[in-house]
Design an enzyme around this catalytic site. Sequence first.
Site, PDB file in Angstrom:
ATOM      1  N   GLY A   4      -6.595  -1.553  -1.887  1.00  0.00           N
ATOM      2  CA  GLY A   4      -5.743  -1.861  -3.038  1.00  0.00           C
ATOM      3  C   GLY A   4      -4.413  -2.453  -2.608  1.00  0.00           C
ATOM      4  O   GLY A   4      -4.350  -3.313  -1.719  1.00  0.00           O
ATOM      5  N   CYS A   5      -3.343  -1.969  -3.225  1.00  0.00           N
ATOM      6  CA  CYS A   5      -2.003  -2.530  -2.978  1.00  0.00           C
ATOM      7  C   CYS A   5      -1.542  -2.334  -1.538  1.00  0.00           C
ATOM      8  O   CYS A   5      -0.632  -3.023  -1.076  1.00  0.00           O
ATOM      9  CB  CYS A   5      -0.983  -1.879  -3.904  1.00  0.00           C
ATOM     10  SG  CYS A   5      -1.334  -2.202  -5.614  1.00  0.00           S
ATOM     11  N   GLY A   6      -2.121  -1.361  -0.827  1.00  0.00           N
ATOM     12  CA  GLY A   6      -1.715  -1.128   0.565  1.00  0.00           C
ATOM     13  C   GLY A   6      -2.367  -2.118   1.519  1.00  0.00           C
ATOM     14  O   GLY A   6      -1.998  -2.195   2.703  1.00  0.00           O
TER      15      GLY A   6
END
Length: 362
Positions: free
Chosen positions: A143-145
């Site tokens: 995801g965003c990481g």
Amino acid sequence: MPQILSIAEVHPPYVITQEEVMNFARTLFSHSFKDIERLLQVFRSGQIRKRHFVKGLDWFEKERSFEERNDAYINHAVELGATAIEDCLQNGFFLKKSVPFAEIDAIFTISSTGIATPSIEAIIMNRLSFSSFTKRIPIWGLGCGGGASGLSRAFEYCRAFPQAKVLILAIEFCSLTFQRNDRSKSNLIGTSLFADGVACALMVGDQVNRSEWQNVLAVPSIISTQSMTLRNSVDVMGWKVKNDGLYVVFSKDIPTIIEKELGPAVTHFLNEVNQQMGDIAHFIAHPGGKKVLDAYERALAISSAQTQLSADVLREFGNMSSVTILYVLKRFMEKGREGEVGLATALGPGFSSELLLLRWIK
Ligand SMILES: CC(C)(COP(=O)(O)OP(=O)(O)OC[C@H]1O[C@@H](n2cnc3c(N)ncnc32)[C@H](O)[C@@H]1OP(=O)(O)O)[C@@H](O)C(=O)NCCC(=O)NCCSC(=O)/C=C/c1ccc(O)cc1
């Protein structure tokens, strides 16, 4: 230590203002929330002006099957991913001359918003003249990481193989996961926040002769990284996979969790590398949302001037999941000076935090 020599971003073709999406959401959600006008204020308070999408708003008027969404994902990922690679390797700002595709040893492809097997870089390798021996490392689900984790894993690769040149390609089309029948508040907030984007970075190991390629006075060298997964937090964000596609899961407590957990994670990391917050000039933060940036500032006692470039990316592009931090990094790479130290941070499903310490070198 490995260095990031070039970076490029690609903007999907449809530019849609918050006002336009707010009107779209009003029509869609007005029967589900009696206080819809109050909730629609999130489109104004989120400090996003516009976002870029691979499809126009009319595409979202109709119900779309998982197959239709994923086919669109693959087609746009190959097209825009290939453009990002070309723009990165032929970037006249960062590079004196183009890096041939055939010199790339490995491609790390980061994504969480669509599925492809063979993975996207294999399809791209049939279009651009990469070596058949280029290694492929697709990374899905961070995801965003993912953008920050991709840089960290590429860093490890370049340390193991100091003559390597590797690409980190991040591709996210969050809009294609939009579910018009999900009338949850999370989905309404997500509709105001998530966006599409593609970016590519070129990292090289220590034994690569940078003077042959480097066109700017200083480039970021990665000193160290830290990956951390918080226990008992798997429900904080992710996907619920249903018959008609991916449904976004993200807790409204994310800003509070960041405020509580980020400080200790950063302190632990900086202690390990003998650095202090005061040494950090650049704060390369994934702008998850306005309240996420506020939480970073409170957790680390930094000023809004230090998160300004992240806020700029949020305002002009929204939250493009893993891609976003590479857009932020590009802005820092355009102005970084020798000796400056930067801390890159992103958070993603797990709940995981990824940190990188960078130092700009000649
Ligand atoms: C700018 C926002 C969106 C709005 O701010 P606001 O205008 O001050 O409004 P509120 O924060 O008060 O929220 C309005 C309402 O929405 C509710 N809400 C507020 N976030 C929520 C919520 N995530 N749920 C469900 N109700 C909510 C909130 O409780 C409130 O409801 P109510 O009690 O009726 O007033 C602000 O909430 C904000 O910045 N929030 C942080 C957004 C955030 O968590 N960002 C991280 C996103 S997660 C991420 O980046 C990764 C996602 C991802 C995951 C998996 C993948 O594979 C790929 C990607």
